[in-house]
Design a protein around this motif. Structure first.
Motif, PDB file in Angstrom:
ATOM      1  N   GLN A  58      42.449 111.024  40.449  1.00  0.00           N
ATOM      2  CA  GLN A  58      41.177 110.475  40.906  1.00  0.00           C
ATOM      3  C   GLN A  58      41.397 109.427  42.005  1.00  0.00           C
ATOM      4  O   GLN A  58      40.675 109.404  43.000  1.00  0.00           O
ATOM      5  N   GLU A  59      42.398 108.575  41.823  1.00  0.00           N
ATOM      6  CA  GLU A  59      42.704 107.571  42.855  1.00  0.00           C
ATOM      7  C   GLU A  59      43.099 108.234  44.172  1.00  0.00           C
ATOM      8  O   GLU A  59      42.658 107.808  45.242  1.00  0.00           O
ATOM      9  N   LEU A  60      43.915 109.274  44.102  1.00  0.00           N
ATOM     10  CA  LEU A  60      44.310 109.991  45.320  1.00  0.00           C
ATOM     11  C   LEU A  60      43.106 110.653  45.983  1.00  0.00           C
ATOM     12  O   LEU A  60      42.978 110.647  47.211  1.00  0.00           O
ATOM     13  N   HIS A  61      42.212 111.209  45.170  1.00  0.00           N
ATOM     14  CA  HIS A  61      41.007 111.828  45.708  1.00  0.00           C
ATOM     15  C   HIS A  61      40.156 110.786  46.435  1.00  0.00           C
ATOM     16  O   HIS A  61      39.693 111.028  47.553  1.00  0.00           O
ATOM     17  N   TYR A  62      39.952 109.639  45.830  1.00  0.00           N
ATOM     18  CA  TYR A  62      39.137 108.602  46.462  1.00  0.00           C
ATOM     19  C   TYR A  62      39.798 108.088  47.736  1.00  0.00           C
ATOM     20  O   TYR A  62      39.118 107.820  48.728  1.00  0.00           O
ATOM     21  N   THR A  63      41.117 107.960  47.723  1.00  0.00           N
ATOM     22  CA  THR A  63      41.826 107.508  48.930  1.00  0.00           C
ATOM     23  C   THR A  63      41.630 108.491  50.075  1.00  0.00           C
ATOM     24  O   THR A  63      41.401 108.083  51.217  1.00  0.00           O
ATOM     25  N   MET A  72      45.388 114.354  23.344  1.00  0.00           N
ATOM     26  CA  MET A  72      44.127 114.720  23.941  1.00  0.00           C
ATOM     27  C   MET A  72      44.324 114.963  25.429  1.00  0.00           C
ATOM     28  O   MET A  72      45.252 114.463  26.025  1.00  0.00           O
ATOM     29  N   ALA A  73      43.428 115.697  25.975  1.00  0.00           N
ATOM     30  CA  ALA A  73      43.458 115.964  27.403  1.00  0.00           C
ATOM     31  C   ALA A  73      42.246 115.294  28.047  1.00  0.00           C
ATOM     32  O   ALA A  73      41.190 115.173  27.431  1.00  0.00           O
ATOM     33  N   TYR A  74      42.424 114.864  29.272  1.00  0.00           N
ATOM     34  CA  TYR A  74      41.386 114.141  29.995  1.00  0.00           C
ATOM     35  C   TYR A  74      41.116 114.832  31.326  1.00  0.00           C
ATOM     36  O   TYR A  74      42.021 115.372  31.940  1.00  0.00           O
ATOM     37  N   ARG A  75      39.852 114.760  31.760  1.00  0.00           N
ATOM     38  CA  ARG A  75      39.473 115.263  33.078  1.00  0.00           C
ATOM     39  C   ARG A  75      38.529 114.233  33.693  1.00  0.00           C
ATOM     40  O   ARG A  75      37.562 113.812  33.063  1.00  0.00           O
ATOM     41  N   TYR A  76      38.832 113.836  34.912  1.00  0.00           N
ATOM     42  CA  TYR A  76      38.040 112.837  35.614  1.00  0.00           C
ATOM     43  C   TYR A  76      37.121 113.519  36.618  1.00  0.00           C
ATOM     44  O   TYR A  76      37.531 114.441  37.311  1.00  0.00           O
ATOM     45  N   ARG A  77      35.874 113.060  36.696  1.00  0.00           N
ATOM     46  CA  ARG A  77      34.898 113.574  37.650  1.00  0.00           C
ATOM     47  C   ARG A  77      34.561 112.465  38.635  1.00  0.00           C
ATOM     48  O   ARG A  77      34.335 111.325  38.256  1.00  0.00           O
ATOM     49  N   CYS A  78      34.519 112.830  39.897  1.00  0.00           N
ATOM     50  CA  CYS A  78      34.209 111.888  40.966  1.00  0.00           C
ATOM     51  C   CYS A  78      32.743 111.461  40.860  1.00  0.00           C
ATOM     52  O   CYS A  78      31.873 112.274  40.566  1.00  0.00           O
ATOM     53  N   GLY A  79      32.483 110.186  41.126  1.00  0.00           N
ATOM     54  CA  GLY A  79      31.118 109.683  41.108  1.00  0.00           C
ATOM     55  C   GLY A  79      30.394 109.884  42.424  1.00  0.00           C
ATOM     56  O   GLY A  79      29.203 109.608  42.536  1.00  0.00           O
ATOM     57  N   GLU A  80      31.098 110.378  43.448  1.00  0.00           N
ATOM     58  CA  GLU A  80      30.516 110.526  44.774  1.00  0.00           C
ATOM     59  C   GLU A  80      30.256 111.988  45.155  1.00  0.00           C
ATOM     60  O   GLU A  80      29.389 112.266  45.964  1.00  0.00           O
ATOM     61  N   CYS A  81      31.048 112.895  44.613  1.00  0.00           N
ATOM     62  CA  CYS A  81      30.917 114.307  44.971  1.00  0.00           C
ATOM     63  C   CYS A  81      31.188 115.163  43.726  1.00  0.00           C
ATOM     64  O   CYS A  81      31.270 114.646  42.625  1.00  0.00           O
ATOM     65  N   LEU A 118      36.001 102.933  48.942  1.00  0.00           N
ATOM     66  CA  LEU A 118      35.229 102.876  47.702  1.00  0.00           C
ATOM     67  C   LEU A 118      36.164 102.780  46.505  1.00  0.00           C
ATOM     68  O   LEU A 118      37.243 103.375  46.493  1.00  0.00           O
ATOM     69  N   LEU A 119      35.728 102.029  45.515  1.00  0.00           N
ATOM     70  CA  LEU A 119      36.491 101.978  44.273  1.00  0.00           C
ATOM     71  C   LEU A 119      36.251 103.260  43.485  1.00  0.00           C
ATOM     72  O   LEU A 119      35.117 103.760  43.441  1.00  0.00           O
ATOM     73  N   PRO A 120      37.285 103.804  42.858  1.00  0.00           N
ATOM     74  CA  PRO A 120      37.099 105.031  42.064  1.00  0.00           C
ATOM     75  C   PRO A 120      36.060 104.827  40.971  1.00  0.00           C
ATOM     76  O   PRO A 120      36.039 103.808  40.287  1.00  0.00           O
ATOM     77  N   GLY A 121      35.184 105.802  40.844  1.00  0.00           N
ATOM     78  CA  GLY A 121      34.157 105.766  39.812  1.00  0.00           C
ATOM     79  C   GLY A 121      33.874 107.182  39.339  1.00  0.00           C
ATOM     80  O   GLY A 121      34.480 108.136  39.798  1.00  0.00           O
ATOM     81  N   GLY A 122      32.953 107.296  38.440  1.00  0.00           N
ATOM     82  CA  GLY A 122      32.609 108.609  37.911  1.00  0.00           C
ATOM     83  C   GLY A 122      32.688 108.607  36.404  1.00  0.00           C
ATOM     84  O   GLY A 122      32.496 107.583  35.757  1.00  0.00           O
ATOM     85  N   THR A 123      33.002 109.757  35.840  1.00  0.00           N
ATOM     86  CA  THR A 123      33.063 109.889  34.390  1.00  0.00           C
ATOM     87  C   THR A 123      34.398 110.487  33.961  1.00  0.00           C
ATOM     88  O   THR A 123      35.108 111.088  34.762  1.00  0.00           O
ATOM     89  N   VAL A 124      34.689 110.301  32.695  1.00  0.00           N
ATOM     90  CA  VAL A 124      35.909 110.856  32.103  1.00  0.00           C
ATOM     91  C   VAL A 124      35.490 111.752  30.950  1.00  0.00           C
ATOM     92  O   VAL A 124      34.687 111.362  30.102  1.00  0.00           O
TER      93      VAL A 124
END
Length: 77
Positions: free
Chosen positions: A26-31, A1-10, A37-43
């Motif tokens: 996602q971790e690099l984006h949040y950094t 399966m393939a996954y895509r993470y969406r930021c919870g802030e932008c 902020l702790l990484p959040g959002g949806t997968v």
């Protein structure tokens, strides 16, 4: 399966990839964009990704092998 993470802030979203690739992106984006902020959002999960179809090919081969085995067993008598 393939996954895509969406930021919870932008509106940022990672590209489709493995689960670990998405988490890292996602971790690099949040950094970089949301420090502190702790990484959040949806997968999102893409079940139509060709990479997820690999197991179905094995299942088809296994079914053919079982049918051949049954055919050979019935001819042996």
């Amino acid at each position: 399966m393939a996954y895509r993470y969406r930021c919870g802030e932008c509106g940022f979203k990672t590209s489709w990839g493995t689960e670990s690739q998405g988490e890292l992106a996602q971790e690099l984006h949040y950094t970089d964009h949301h420090p502190g902020l702790l990484p959040g959002g949806t997968v999102e999960v893409n079940g139509k990704n060709p990479a997820s179809q690999r197991g179905e090919g094995c299942l088809g081969c296994l079914a053919v092998l079982v049918l051949l085995f049954l055919l050979l067993a019935s001819c042996h008598r």
